[in-house]
Design an enzyme around this catalytic site. Structure first.
Site, PDB file in Angstrom:
ATOM      1  N   ASP A 265       1.054  -1.580  -0.390  1.00  0.00           N
ATOM      2  CA  ASP A 265      -0.266  -0.113  -0.307  1.00  0.00           C
ATOM      3  C   ASP A 265       0.900   1.315   0.066  1.00  0.00           C
ATOM      4  O   ASP A 265       1.284   1.973   1.077  1.00  0.00           O
ATOM      5  CB  ASP A 265      -0.614   0.281   1.611  1.00  0.00           C
ATOM      6  CG  ASP A 265      -2.163   1.452   1.029  1.00  0.00           C
ATOM      7  OD1 ASP A 265      -1.535   2.350   1.139  1.00  0.00           O
ATOM      8  OD2 ASP A 265      -3.125   0.949   1.437  1.00  0.00           O
ATOM      9  N   HIS A 266       1.076   2.099  -1.116  1.00  0.00           N
ATOM     10  CA  HIS A 266       1.971   3.120  -1.571  1.00  0.00           C
ATOM     11  C   HIS A 266       1.955   3.383  -0.161  1.00  0.00           C
ATOM     12  O   HIS A 266       3.331   4.351   0.084  1.00  0.00           O
ATOM     13  CB  HIS A 266       3.048   3.154  -3.217  1.00  0.00           C
ATOM     14  CG  HIS A 266       1.509   4.193  -2.977  1.00  0.00           C
ATOM     15  ND1 HIS A 266       0.565   3.753  -3.327  1.00  0.00           N
ATOM     16  CD2 HIS A 266       1.273   5.342  -3.445  1.00  0.00           C
ATOM     17  CE1 HIS A 266      -0.436   5.094  -3.848  1.00  0.00           C
ATOM     18  NE2 HIS A 266       0.566   5.669  -3.516  1.00  0.00           N
TER      19      HIS A 266
ATOM     20  N   HIS B 174      -6.099   2.991   1.218  1.00  0.00           N
ATOM     21  CA  HIS B 174      -4.972   4.195   1.806  1.00  0.00           C
ATOM     22  C   HIS B 174      -5.453   4.836   3.093  1.00  0.00           C
ATOM     23  O   HIS B 174      -5.400   5.177   4.155  1.00  0.00           O
ATOM     24  CB  HIS B 174      -4.998   5.416   0.695  1.00  0.00           C
ATOM     25  CG  HIS B 174      -4.268   4.304  -0.410  1.00  0.00           C
ATOM     26  ND1 HIS B 174      -3.115   3.324  -0.983  1.00  0.00           N
ATOM     27  CD2 HIS B 174      -5.003   4.669  -1.844  1.00  0.00           C
ATOM     28  CE1 HIS B 174      -2.707   3.586  -1.781  1.00  0.00           C
ATOM     29  NE2 HIS B 174      -3.867   3.348  -2.453  1.00  0.00           N
TER      30      HIS B 174
END
Ligand code: NAP
Length: 507
Positions: free
Chosen positions: A179-180, A242
């Protein structure tokens, strides 16, 4: 760091070019790659190693945050790359891949540790994992790791099914779900800031905190992703992953030097304590919006339903705001407001912690009231921390005046999220990856919202592009006596009245 063969599915794709090669290059410059690091890139098209290496060089030159202006080190970097054509569905291609990898491992005298990065559409994840297992690619004497990026499923059921299929080939410890947002430097610092600053640690409770606001605003529209986005919406594209990850990261209380396992358990506990929304609560707790035509930074932009490849009748959400509560001793009574959307006035990702106002009652009716203390964590477009305090202004009869203590990093020098994540994955550190428990609990929490949206039980509010979303999102907070901080009128209020004490690092 142990040696590894980095096997990249989707090596000719956009993500590889824009993010993965530049991230690896920066790790290479910082000597954060294993000594005998080598990559085997995979795609359907036929390419020679030389053409592939030239493509890697081109993407590093174009997208790396550090200029690739040393030809010797650039050559040495791309020399680690090899290419092989592979069709994901063709089993014989995996056998050839295994032979190639074993040959390279022999040539380089490497322990057969293998990291499989799936930079391809999620519909391929299960087939690749199965083929890795069946071909023997994953059964060497070394370790194996699987890196995948969201979306992890389309809803709770499909996420469970995907996880079941992946877990037939990889154990949970071997799966690194990117999950950047968890790779962003400021997100990675949240825990450390709280743990190492007693002044924050002591205040991190419902005794002092009035509410927490988590915002991820984008100015871009649906772009080229119409096919995916029109099925996903803001709720699946941003909120379920996110935004809930940001909530977990800000709400956990961590002891000093906590282990990845402790972080995982604390995050899981936050999700378990999140008060579930029932069908009848959703319309009063969740605001859903879709952008209409408008103007962003002086440029006219079309409404969502006039975008290419989007149906005129689409009822997809491009904005979501929600009020969440955590039923745990530290957080009971503190609303967490989350919002995210496309085509908003400005790009920004931030967390605002608003503190309670003990002085409110002391100010006389005539006297201007102090502003609440705020602690602001900015993740993008710039990274920074701001603390809003109150002081008295001797030039204005001692009226209250907010001042801001500001720390802004020189963001040029900060590692990109993918650098942090790839480095951790190479080290086998799972702290900043999404564990299956978190993913499952997030889908579980979001599921009633998906159903309510699907059944059109929540009104879809249009908002002009270039605003902060539908007015109903402001009303969500106004009901509780709050407002979103740093939307136009509030931020100008602060900027006009406030005085800034800035600390800029030069590193
Ligand atoms: P892309 O540009 O369309 O690239 C897809 C890659 O998959 C290409 O290398 C393609 O190789 C390969 N591929 C497709 N079908 C294949 C098959 N049957 N067998 C073997 N290889 C196959 O996609 P992308 O933008 O890189 O995105 C990849 C994944 O990352 C997607 O899941 C996306 O949602 C996710 N993602 C992307 C971004 C981004 O910024 N692009 C950001 C976050 C997440 P050939 O063309 O040679 O067949």
């Amino acid at each position: 760091m142990e040696t590894v063969t980095f096997v990249l599915f989707g090596a000719t794709g956009d993500l590889a070019k824009r993010k993965i090669y530049p991230a690896l290059y920066n790790l290479f410059l910082e000597q954060k790659l294993p000594k005998c690091f080598h990559v085997i890139g995979l795609g359907r098209r036929e390419l020679s190693d030389e053409v592939f290496q030239a493509g890697v060089e081109q993407s590093v030159t174009q997208f790396s945050r550090r200029k690739a202006n040393d030809p010797v080190s650039l050559k040495s970097f791309v020399h680690a790359f090899r290419y092989q054509a592979l069709d994901i569905g063709r089993k014989e291609d995996y056998t050839k891949l295994l032979q190639r990898i074993e040959q390279r491992e022999r040539e380089l005298n490497l322990t057969p540790n293998r990291m499989f990065y799936l930079s391809v559409g999620p519909e391929f994840f299960a087939a690749i994992a199965t083929n890795i297992k069946e071909s023997g690619l994953g059964s060497a004497a070394g370790w194996k790791r699987l890196l995948i990026e969201k979306p992890f499923g389309h809803d709770l059921q499909s996420a469970r099914e995907l996880n079941r299929q992946l877990s037939e080939a990889f154990s949970e410890q071997e799966i690194f779900r990117i999950d950047h947002y968890l790779g962003k430097p400021m997100v990675q610092k949240l825990g450390a800031l709280q743990q190492n600053n007693p002044v924050l640690d002591a205040l991190w409770t419902n005794r002092y905190i009035a509410n927490v606001q988590i915002t991820a605003n984008e100015t871009v529209g649906v772009e080229e992703r119409a096919g995916y986005y029109d099925r996903a919406g803001a709720v699946r594209d941003m909120f379920q992953n996110h935004m809930l990850q940001l909530l977990m990261m800000v709400a956990i209380h961590l002891p000093k030097n906590s282990t990845p396992e402790e972080v995982r358990l604390k995050k899981k506990k936050v999700m378990e304590d999140l008060v579930p929304l029932h069908k009848q609560d959703i319309a009063s707790h969740v605001i859903r919006g879709q952008y209409a035509a408008g103007t962003i930074q002086g440029k006219s932009v079309p409404g969502y339903t006039s975008e290419p490849n989007i149906s005129e009748a689409s009822l997809n959400d491009t904005f979501i705001a929600a009020k969440l509560q955590i039923d745990a001793p530290f957080w009971r009574g503190v609303p967490f407001y989350i919002r995210t959307g496309k085509r908003l006035k400005e790009k920004s990702t931030r967390i605002v912690v608003e503190f309670k106002e003990p002085l409110k009652q002391q100010a006389s009716a005539q006297e201007e009231k102090p502003m609440p203390n705020l602690l602001v964590f900015e993740m993008s477009p710039h990274e920074g921390i701001t603390l809003q305090l109150n002081t008295r202004d001797p030039q204005h009869q001692g009226a209250f005046k907010p001042i801001h203590i500001d720390f802004h990093s020189n963001h040029q020098d900060l590692p990109e999220a993918y650098e942090n994540l790839l480095y951790d994955a190479l080290l086998g550190k799972p702290t900043f990856f999404a564990h299956w428990d978190e993913v499952e609990l997030s889908w579980q929490w979001v599921e009633p919202i998906l159903q309510a949206f699907g059944d059109q039980l929540v009104p879809l509010h249009p908002y002009p592009a270039g605003t902060y979303g539908p007015a109903e999102s402001d009303a969500l907070l106004a009901k509780d006596g709050y407002h979103w901080w740093f939307d136009s009128e509030c931020s100008s209020e602060i900027q006009l009245k406030g005085e800034q004490y800035a600390y800029h690092s030069n590193h």
